[in-house]
Write an enzyme that holds these catalytic residues in place. Structure first.
Site, PDB file in Angstrom:
ATOM      1  CG  HIS A 169     -33.823 -42.573  -9.138  1.00 30.24           C
ATOM      2  ND1 HIS A 169     -33.421 -41.313  -9.489  1.00 30.24           N
ATOM      3  CD2 HIS A 169     -34.753 -42.938 -10.061  1.00 30.24           C
ATOM      4  CE1 HIS A 169     -34.053 -40.931 -10.582  1.00 30.24           C
ATOM      5  NE2 HIS A 169     -34.890 -41.898 -10.944  1.00 30.24           N
TER       6      HIS A 169
ATOM      7  CE1 TYR B  15     -30.432 -34.780  -4.695  1.00 31.66           C
ATOM      8  CE2 TYR B  15     -31.085 -32.830  -3.466  1.00 31.66           C
ATOM      9  CZ  TYR B  15     -31.294 -34.133  -3.820  1.00 31.66           C
ATOM     10  OH  TYR B  15     -32.375 -34.825  -3.308  1.00 31.66           O
TER      11      TYR B  15
ATOM     12  N   PRO C 100     -36.452 -29.228   2.090  1.00 28.41           N
ATOM     13  CG  PRO C 100     -37.541 -28.418   0.210  1.00 28.41           C
ATOM     14  CD  PRO C 100     -37.152 -28.045   1.590  1.00 28.41           C
TER      15      PRO C 100
ATOM     16  CE  LYS D 117     -33.419 -38.426   4.440  1.00 32.60           C
ATOM     17  NZ  LYS D 117     -33.722 -39.596   3.625  1.00 32.60           N
TER      18      LYS D 117
ATOM     19  CE1 TYR E   5     -31.835 -39.431  -2.356  1.00 31.17           C
ATOM     20  CE2 TYR E   5     -31.202 -37.259  -1.565  1.00 31.17           C
ATOM     21  CZ  TYR E   5     -31.892 -38.054  -2.454  1.00 31.17           C
ATOM     22  OH  TYR E   5     -32.678 -37.468  -3.429  1.00 31.17           O
TER      23      TYR E   5
END
Ligand code: FAS
Ligand code: PHB
Length: 391
Positions: free
Chosen positions: A72, A201, A293, A297, A385
């Protein structure tokens, strides 16, 4: 029984450490409370950082991840009814993440260990740790009505947040930090195609939602729920309707629903125990720290912990040097706290808190508007990220 390293816990931390030690020629025994099927049945993480991928390759278990995992290069943030893409690859100098479920990582590690004929003791009861403040630590457990003892040089506590390892440390030797969030994540796994090819998100008036996946035909979705919520209150239809209400019109129209394969509520907390080393006992992964979450991580921190630990133990045995084991805790905690910060920040930005209020919602929307329109701000999100460099 005698071994060099006794590892408590056969989750990703324990199994990855065991495999890395095996590749370094170091003998280890893994002691696990549950059965293999139980461990594999826990649906958890889905996103791997490059560092984690590299450690899985170093452990010799990366083949299926490369074959079946989904690289991704971006994520989308949804707020005020519109989606905004964060170009992870472009903003991080070419890095990416791999979507490959924790269950599959654990399965690959289990199969590699079994194929090498290495010892993993499942369904071990009453595990206790002894003498880890000496050079002759021991682990005891019962199985099939018999008490067994493992004498070793080191113990690795890879037994998660509720494990026995951290609980075995004298409380005056441990300092813990904790923040409990006033909500949880209701998660559903289903054999339906993902609503989009990248993760979404969402910050919405009804609360947070996350659209993730495990493959092109299996999706993983989450919606924020109150911390006292019970999973039995949620039918599949109720979940799909709630998720759909938190999506933009295009995603809502594309949402394919189906029967849940797994449905559970995960509580959210930030937690760190310091230090992570007590004589010949080392804590790794969720035994030492927990992150909400949101930043994906948890599993990745567990991997970097055991990467540091396996190198330190290899240095001890190969070069008779204590440098690595003496610096283990400090090295891990520098990375842990940066991940704690990012996970807290992203959770605070994307979720609806009881005291958010109208002003708080406007501040969140302003920060999101700034984030998606500022190269500096989105670069910061991207580099955290995809995973900060190892120190
Ligand atoms: P684990 O908890 O995975 O494994 C510890 C092992 O030790 C378990 O198998 C347990 O049975 C065993 N054990 C415990 N006590 C023992 C004892 N006394 N004796 C012997 N064995 C014992 N991370 C993400 O990045 N994304 C997510 O979406 C995400 N979702 C999560 C949802 C939940 C409900 C939880 C709890 C965690 C989630 N995480 C997520 C984080 C998760 O992926 C962890 O970071 C990861 O499992 C850490 O792996 P371990 O450190 O191996 O701990
Ligand atoms: C998941 O796919 O389970 C997942 C992905 C990203 C997150 C959390 C969970 O931040």
């Amino acid at each position: 029984m005698r071994t060099q390293v006794a590892i408590i816990g056969a989750g990703p931390s324990g199994l990855l450490l065991a495999q890395l030690l095996y590749k370094a020629g170091i003998d280890a025994v893994v002691v696990e409370r549950q059965s293999p099927d139980y461990v594999l049945g826990r649906i958890r993480a889905g996103v791997l950082e490059q560092i984690t991928m590299d450690l899985l390759d170093q452990a010799g278990v990366g083949q299926r991840m490369h074959a079946e995992g989904l690289p991704h290069h971006g994520i989308e943030l949804l707020f005020k009814g519109a989606r905004h893409r964060i170009d992870l690859q472009g903003l991080s100098g070419g890095k990416q993440v791999m979507v490959y479920g924790q269950t599959e990582v654990t399965r690959d590690l289990m199969q590699a260990r079994a194929a090498e004929g290495l010892t993993t003791i499942y369904e071990a009861r009453d595990v206790t740790l002894h003498d880890f403040d000496s050079t002759n630590p021991k682990v005891r457990y019962t199985k099939d009505g018999q008490t067994h003892e493992i004498s070793c040089d080191f113990i690795a506590g890879c037994d998660g947040y509720h494990g026995v390892s951290r609980a075995s440390v004298p409380q005056d030797k441990l300092h813990t930090y904790e923040k409990v969030y006033p909500f949880g994540w209701l998660g559903v796994l289903a054999d339906v195609p993902p609503v989009s090819h990248e993760l979404i998100y969402a910050n919405t008036p009804r609360g947070f939602a996350l659209c993730s996946m495990r493959s092109a035909t299996r999706s993983r979705y989450y919606v924020q729920v109150p911390m006292e919520e019970k999973v039995e209150n949620w039918s599949d239809d109720a979940f799909w309707n709630e998720l759909r209400s938190r999506l933009d019109p295009e995603a809502a129209a594309n949402l394919v629903t189906g029967p849940s394969l797994e449905k559970s509520i995960a509580p959210l907390r930030s937690f760190v125990a310091e230090p992570m080393r007590f004589g010949r006992l080392f804590l790794a992964g969720d035994a030492a720290h927990i992150v909400p979450p949101t930043g994906a991580k948890g599993l990745n921190l567990a991997a970097s912990d055991v990467g540091y630990l396996s190198s330190a133990l290899a240095e001890f045995y190969r070069e008779k040097s204590d440098v690595g084991i003496d610096s283990y805790s400090e090295r891990c905690l520098r990375r842990v706290w940066k991940a704690e910060r990012f996970s807290w920040w992203f959770t605070s930005l994307m979720h609806r808190f009881p005291d958010t209020g109208e002003f708080g919602q406007k501040i969140q929307e302003a920060e999101l508007d700034y984030l998606v329109n500022s190269t500096a701000a989105s670069t910061s999100l991207a580099e955290n990220y995809v995973g900060l460099p190892l120190v």
